[in-house]
Design a protein around this motif. Structure first.
Motif, PDB file in Angstrom:
ATOM      1  N   ASN A 156       0.842  -1.204   0.000  1.00  0.00           N
ATOM      2  CA  ASN A 156       0.000   0.000   0.000  1.00  0.00           C
ATOM      3  C   ASN A 156       0.869   1.243   0.000  1.00  0.00           C
ATOM      4  O   ASN A 156       0.702   2.166   0.808  1.00  0.00           O
ATOM      5  CB  ASN A 156      -0.921   0.003   1.229  1.00  0.00           C
ATOM      6  CG  ASN A 156      -0.140   0.036   2.536  1.00  0.00           C
ATOM      7  OD1 ASN A 156       1.006  -0.390   2.588  1.00  0.00           O
ATOM      8  ND2 ASN A 156      -0.760   0.558   3.588  1.00  0.00           N
ATOM      9  N   ALA A 157       1.829   1.275  -0.914  1.00  0.00           N
ATOM     10  CA  ALA A 157       2.811   2.354  -0.958  1.00  0.00           C
ATOM     11  C   ALA A 157       2.139   3.715  -1.139  1.00  0.00           C
ATOM     12  O   ALA A 157       1.133   3.849  -1.843  1.00  0.00           O
ATOM     13  CB  ALA A 157       3.795   2.108  -2.092  1.00  0.00           C
ATOM     14  N   SER A 158       2.719   4.716  -0.506  1.00  0.00           N
ATOM     15  CA  SER A 158       2.226   6.083  -0.675  1.00  0.00           C
ATOM     16  C   SER A 158       2.622   6.611  -2.042  1.00  0.00           C
ATOM     17  O   SER A 158       3.472   6.033  -2.735  1.00  0.00           O
ATOM     18  CB  SER A 158       2.815   6.980   0.415  1.00  0.00           C
ATOM     19  OG  SER A 158       4.221   7.102   0.237  1.00  0.00           O
ATOM     20  N   SER A 159       2.045   7.721  -2.412  1.00  0.00           N
ATOM     21  CA  SER A 159       2.409   8.353  -3.680  1.00  0.00           C
ATOM     22  C   SER A 159       3.882   8.723  -3.694  1.00  0.00           C
ATOM     23  O   SER A 159       4.592   8.513  -4.691  1.00  0.00           O
ATOM     24  CB  SER A 159       1.543   9.598  -3.904  1.00  0.00           C
ATOM     25  OG  SER A 159       1.951  10.282  -5.065  1.00  0.00           O
ATOM     26  N   LEU A 160       4.367   9.243  -2.567  1.00  0.00           N
ATOM     27  CA  LEU A 160       5.775   9.615  -2.477  1.00  0.00           C
ATOM     28  C   LEU A 160       6.667   8.380  -2.545  1.00  0.00           C
ATOM     29  O   LEU A 160       7.712   8.383  -3.205  1.00  0.00           O
ATOM     30  CB  LEU A 160       6.025  10.371  -1.163  1.00  0.00           C
ATOM     31  CG  LEU A 160       7.409  10.996  -0.995  1.00  0.00           C
ATOM     32  CD1 LEU A 160       7.668  12.014  -2.097  1.00  0.00           C
ATOM     33  CD2 LEU A 160       7.523  11.652   0.377  1.00  0.00           C
ATOM     34  N   GLY A 161       6.238   7.291  -1.883  1.00  0.00           N
ATOM     35  CA  GLY A 161       7.022   6.069  -1.925  1.00  0.00           C
ATOM     36  C   GLY A 161       7.090   5.478  -3.315  1.00  0.00           C
ATOM     37  O   GLY A 161       8.140   4.980  -3.748  1.00  0.00           O
ATOM     38  N   THR A 162       5.984   5.536  -4.036  1.00  0.00           N
ATOM     39  CA  THR A 162       5.960   5.027  -5.410  1.00  0.00           C
ATOM     40  C   THR A 162       6.880   5.846  -6.301  1.00  0.00           C
ATOM     41  O   THR A 162       7.630   5.290  -7.121  1.00  0.00           O
ATOM     42  CB  THR A 162       4.524   5.057  -5.955  1.00  0.00           C
ATOM     43  OG1 THR A 162       3.692   4.262  -5.112  1.00  0.00           O
ATOM     44  CG2 THR A 162       4.476   4.507  -7.372  1.00  0.00           C
ATOM     45  N   ARG A 163       6.835   7.159  -6.150  1.00  0.00           N
ATOM     46  CA  ARG A 163       7.699   8.031  -6.966  1.00  0.00           C
ATOM     47  C   ARG A 163       9.165   7.762  -6.660  1.00  0.00           C
ATOM     48  O   ARG A 163      10.017   7.703  -7.559  1.00  0.00           O
ATOM     49  CB  ARG A 163       7.352   9.493  -6.711  1.00  0.00           C
ATOM     50  CG  ARG A 163       6.065   9.940  -7.403  1.00  0.00           C
ATOM     51  CD  ARG A 163       5.512  11.215  -6.795  1.00  0.00           C
ATOM     52  NE  ARG A 163       6.528  12.244  -6.624  1.00  0.00           N
ATOM     53  CZ  ARG A 163       6.416  13.279  -5.781  1.00  0.00           C
ATOM     54  NH1 ARG A 163       5.340  13.380  -5.019  1.00  0.00           N
ATOM     55  NH2 ARG A 163       7.366  14.179  -5.707  1.00  0.00           N
ATOM     56  N   MET A 164       9.477   7.592  -5.377  1.00  0.00           N
ATOM     57  CA  MET A 164      10.864   7.322  -4.992  1.00  0.00           C
ATOM     58  C   MET A 164      11.326   5.980  -5.570  1.00  0.00           C
ATOM     59  O   MET A 164      12.454   5.854  -6.058  1.00  0.00           O
ATOM     60  CB  MET A 164      10.973   7.300  -3.460  1.00  0.00           C
ATOM     61  CG  MET A 164      12.384   7.077  -2.940  1.00  0.00           C
ATOM     62  SD  MET A 164      13.475   8.456  -3.361  1.00  0.00           S
ATOM     63  CE  MET A 164      14.954   8.033  -2.425  1.00  0.00           C
ATOM     64  N   THR A 165      10.454   4.986  -5.520  1.00  0.00           N
ATOM     65  CA  THR A 165      10.791   3.666  -6.057  1.00  0.00           C
ATOM     66  C   THR A 165      11.095   3.743  -7.544  1.00  0.00           C
ATOM     67  O   THR A 165      12.092   3.175  -8.022  1.00  0.00           O
ATOM     68  CB  THR A 165       9.637   2.685  -5.820  1.00  0.00           C
ATOM     69  OG1 THR A 165       9.381   2.571  -4.421  1.00  0.00           O
ATOM     70  CG2 THR A 165       9.967   1.306  -6.383  1.00  0.00           C
ATOM     71  N   LYS A 166      10.239   4.433  -8.289  1.00  0.00           N
ATOM     72  CA  LYS A 166      10.440   4.546  -9.737  1.00  0.00           C
ATOM     73  C   LYS A 166      11.763   5.230 -10.058  1.00  0.00           C
ATOM     74  O   LYS A 166      12.493   4.802 -10.965  1.00  0.00           O
ATOM     75  CB  LYS A 166       9.276   5.314 -10.358  1.00  0.00           C
ATOM     76  CG  LYS A 166       7.963   4.554 -10.356  1.00  0.00           C
ATOM     77  CD  LYS A 166       6.842   5.388 -10.961  1.00  0.00           C
ATOM     78  CE  LYS A 166       5.528   4.614 -10.980  1.00  0.00           C
ATOM     79  NZ  LYS A 166       4.410   5.433 -11.535  1.00  0.00           N
ATOM     80  N   LYS A 167      12.068   6.271  -9.314  1.00  0.00           N
ATOM     81  CA  LYS A 167      13.320   7.002  -9.570  1.00  0.00           C
ATOM     82  C   LYS A 167      14.526   6.130  -9.243  1.00  0.00           C
ATOM     83  O   LYS A 167      15.488   6.066 -10.029  1.00  0.00           O
ATOM     84  CB  LYS A 167      13.333   8.291  -8.745  1.00  0.00           C
ATOM     85  CG  LYS A 167      14.556   9.180  -8.987  1.00  0.00           C
ATOM     86  CD  LYS A 167      14.407  10.505  -8.272  1.00  0.00           C
ATOM     87  CE  LYS A 167      15.668  11.373  -8.425  1.00  0.00           C
ATOM     88  NZ  LYS A 167      15.967  11.665  -9.853  1.00  0.00           N
ATOM     89  N   LEU A 168      14.486   5.457  -8.106  1.00  0.00           N
ATOM     90  CA  LEU A 168      15.593   4.579  -7.734  1.00  0.00           C
ATOM     91  C   LEU A 168      15.781   3.472  -8.766  1.00  0.00           C
ATOM     92  O   LEU A 168      16.900   3.187  -9.204  1.00  0.00           O
ATOM     93  CB  LEU A 168      15.333   3.959  -6.362  1.00  0.00           C
ATOM     94  CG  LEU A 168      15.514   4.833  -5.123  1.00  0.00           C
ATOM     95  CD1 LEU A 168      15.044   4.080  -3.882  1.00  0.00           C
ATOM     96  CD2 LEU A 168      16.971   5.260  -4.958  1.00  0.00           C
ATOM     97  N   ALA A 169      14.677   2.819  -9.148  1.00  0.00           N
ATOM     98  CA  ALA A 169      14.763   1.689 -10.074  1.00  0.00           C
ATOM     99  C   ALA A 169      15.302   2.122 -11.428  1.00  0.00           C
ATOM    100  O   ALA A 169      16.178   1.452 -12.006  1.00  0.00           O
ATOM    101  CB  ALA A 169      13.387   1.040 -10.228  1.00  0.00           C
ATOM    102  N   ALA A 170      14.802   3.227 -11.944  1.00  0.00           N
ATOM    103  CA  ALA A 170      15.238   3.693 -13.258  1.00  0.00           C
ATOM    104  C   ALA A 170      16.727   4.047 -13.240  1.00  0.00           C
ATOM    105  O   ALA A 170      17.477   3.700 -14.162  1.00  0.00           O
ATOM    106  CB  ALA A 170      14.403   4.890 -13.690  1.00  0.00           C
TER     107      ALA A 170
END
Length: 373
Positions: A130-144
């Motif tokens: 149930n990731a937050s919007s901020l957590g999802t954005r951080m994940t995408k940036k880290l992964a990319a």
């Protein structure tokens, strides 16, 4: 040297008949990774181990034991071919090298996609469903950014952080470790993503084809995520979560653990903040991860200490029974259990891993153990 006593077994691909017997042995009741290797070490071949299984089970108090039927294995192999999946044994050179270092590595993996990704350095990104919007954005940036730097991003194909990590790293390389069969997509909302990963990345599982994932399968999956990776990065995680199990597995395997900090009032950040408090590296960006791990082209991790010599199955079964007799639904400290048993931690620890992977005991926060009825 027997496979159980070395982190690097002889890399000899099994013959077709031997491969069938090995899969049948692994799919037999009460045979997990540790027992599988112990049986091979004691009996020499999978076929000999299968022949001995009923007597071994009888000595452990299990009567009328029968190994996995041949038809079940034949059906699994047929299903694997139909799905376009391949079965990789840990005795093959194509088996991922870092995963081969762990004591309870899967003897076999079903893989679907580009197995050449195993030759590249990997980093796990895990976190809240149930990731937050901020957590999802951080994940995408880290992964990319990690994928762009040359790392393969590993995660568990769950919703939330896992899905965001896979999607962002798809072009650069990502591996999804599944809790059920490699042909079973869970959750269903990740169906399109799973198909894309099979085309551009890799999906894998140690479970039989067609197996629907259950709660007890996820901790087993998490050890593979940690075993594949040079480091585990936790983006968001509650104080009691599967992501912390993955982090604990990583520490046990001498991998790095890193975490993204969060607000103290956000329950989804509690696990990450606890990890940082306990010594995990703080992550502000992919640069922190890359700085900690160095050049993705650097040599692999040094080998973890080799596993202890194989113990007779009767001794192992007796220790399992002693552990289960002392545990109940009420949590008990692992240190106290070891003292009560009067055995060394080097003997008890592998037995606890076996029982946890079999779904007979559960680990809780604070080093507590409880029996699952």
């Amino acid at each position: 040297m027997a496979p159980e006593t070395s982190a690097h077994p002889t890399l000899t691909p099994p013959q077709e008949d031997d491969g069938f017997d090995r899969l049948r042995l692994l799919r037999s009741r009460r045979v997990g990774p540790a027992t599988f290797r112990r049986l091979i070490a004691e009996h020499g071949t999978a076929r000999a181990a299968l022949a001995a299984l009923p007597e071994v089970a009888k000595a452990a108090g299990v009567t009328d034991y029968r190994p996995c039927p041949e038809g079940v294995v034949a059906a699994e192999l047929k299903a694997g071919r139909a799905a376009g999946a391949r079965l990789i044994h840990d005795t093959e050179a194509t088996y991922p090298a870092d995963l081969r270092q762990i004591d309870d590595r899967p003897p076999m993996l079903w893989v679907l996609g580009e197995s050449s990704l195993f030759t590249r350095p990997m980093v796990a990104l895990v976190g809240a469903r149930n990731a937050s919007s901020l957590g999802t954005r951080m994940t995408k940036k880290l992964a990319a950014e990690l994928a762009e730097a040359g790392f393969v991003v590993v995660s568990g194909l769950a919703r939330g952080v896992d899905a965001a990590a896979h999607a962002a790293a798809l072009e650069g390389g990502t591996i999804a470790v599944q809790a059920g069969g490699v042909d079973v997509i869970y959750p269903a909302e990740n169906t399109d993503l799973a198909h894309d990963i099979a085309k551009q990345g890799l999906r894998l599982s140690e479970m039989p084809m067609g197996l629907q994932p259950q709660a007890r399968h996820f901790p087993t999956r998490n050890r593979i995520i940690a075993g594949l990776s040079r480091a585990v990065v936790v983006v968001e995680a509650a104080a009691k979560s599967g992501s912390l199990i993955t982090a604990r597995n990583a520490l046990d395997m001498h991998r790095d653990v890193l975490a993204v900090p969060g607000h103290p009032f956000d329950a989804r950040a509690a696990g990450c903040n606890m990890l940082i408090r306990d010594g995990a590296l703080l992550v502000r960006s992919a640069a922190d991860v890359i700085e900690a791990l160095g050049d993705p082209a650097a040599p692999e991790l040094p080998l973890a200490p080799p596993p202890p010599p194989a113990r007779p199955l009767r001794e192992v079964a007796a220790l399992h029974d002693q552990i289960l007799s002392r545990l109940g639904p009420s949590p008990m400290a692992e240190d106290q259990l070891i003292r009560d048993l009067g055995a060394g931690s080097t003997q008890v620890a592998p037995a606890l891993v076996d029982l946890e992977l079999q779904g007979k005991i559960a680990r809780q926060a604070g080093g507590l153990l409880a029996r699952i009825n």
